[in-house]
Design a protein around this motif. Structure first.
Motif, PDB file in Angstrom:
ATOM      1  N   THR A  46       6.422  36.239 -17.558  1.00 54.62           N
ATOM      2  CA  THR A  46       6.654  35.016 -16.418  1.00 54.62           C
ATOM      3  C   THR A  46       5.875  35.706 -15.262  1.00 54.62           C
ATOM      4  O   THR A  46       5.324  34.784 -14.431  1.00 54.62           O
ATOM      5  N   LYS A  47       6.413  36.972 -14.704  1.00 54.55           N
ATOM      6  CA  LYS A  47       5.703  37.202 -13.446  1.00 54.55           C
ATOM      7  C   LYS A  47       4.213  37.526 -13.646  1.00 54.55           C
ATOM      8  O   LYS A  47       3.493  37.019 -12.542  1.00 54.55           O
ATOM      9  N   ARG A  49       2.010  35.740 -15.491  1.00 54.09           N
ATOM     10  CA  ARG A  49       1.548  34.232 -15.418  1.00 54.09           C
ATOM     11  C   ARG A  49       1.594  33.583 -13.947  1.00 54.09           C
ATOM     12  O   ARG A  49       0.662  32.841 -13.572  1.00 54.09           O
ATOM     13  N   ASN A  50       2.731  34.115 -13.147  1.00 55.46           N
ATOM     14  CA  ASN A  50       2.882  33.401 -11.983  1.00 55.46           C
ATOM     15  C   ASN A  50       1.692  34.090 -10.812  1.00 55.46           C
ATOM     16  O   ASN A  50       1.078  33.432  -9.926  1.00 55.46           O
ATOM     17  N   GLY A  53      -1.414  32.199 -11.787  1.00 52.46           N
ATOM     18  CA  GLY A  53      -1.480  31.048 -11.380  1.00 52.46           C
ATOM     19  C   GLY A  53      -1.830  30.732  -9.946  1.00 52.46           C
ATOM     20  O   GLY A  53      -2.524  29.638  -9.855  1.00 52.46           O
ATOM     21  N   ARG A  54      -1.795  31.810  -9.291  1.00 51.85           N
ATOM     22  CA  ARG A  54      -2.515  31.695  -7.817  1.00 51.85           C
ATOM     23  C   ARG A  54      -3.743  32.757  -7.733  1.00 51.85           C
ATOM     24  O   ARG A  54      -4.105  32.837  -6.267  1.00 51.85           O
TER      25      ARG A  54
END
Length: 103
Positions: A46-47, A49-50, A53-54
């Motif tokens: 999750t980290k 992918r976050n 994502g930016r």
């Protein structure tokens, strides 16, 4: 690019990686290669992918992973199984006939 290359910085002269969000000094490259038996594997995915994502070069990263047949780690915001679903190489542990699970 492998985890060792990321850690050693050997990949830095390739081009698009100079702009990748994951190369910032405050980002631990290990979160992009979660240990399979790690209790926090999902949190690390999750980290990662976050961060992806930016990232301004997320598409280039994904393309590189697909071109290089990368079977480990998060690349372009996708797990090895998600890249397999896009036509990438079969990740270790994913047997023929077994459906790819969605992360």
């Amino acid at each position: 690019m492998t985890r060792d290359n990321v850690q050693s910085g050997a990949w830095k002269n390739i081009g698009w990686q100079d702009y990748a969000a994951c190369t910032r000094p405050d980002i631990d490259p290990e979160i992009f290669f979660p240990a399979k038996k790690s209790g926090s594997q999902k949190d690390r995915f999750t980290k990662a992918r976050n961060i992806c994502g930016r990232c301004p070069v997320v598409s280039e990263c994904l393309n590189a992973a697909l071109e290089q047949n990368e079977v480990r780690g998060i690349w372009g915001g996708l797990s090895p199984i998600q890249r397999f679903d896009l036509g990438g190489p079969r990740p270790p542990g994913l047997t023929r006939g077994r459906r790819a699970r969605r992360d």
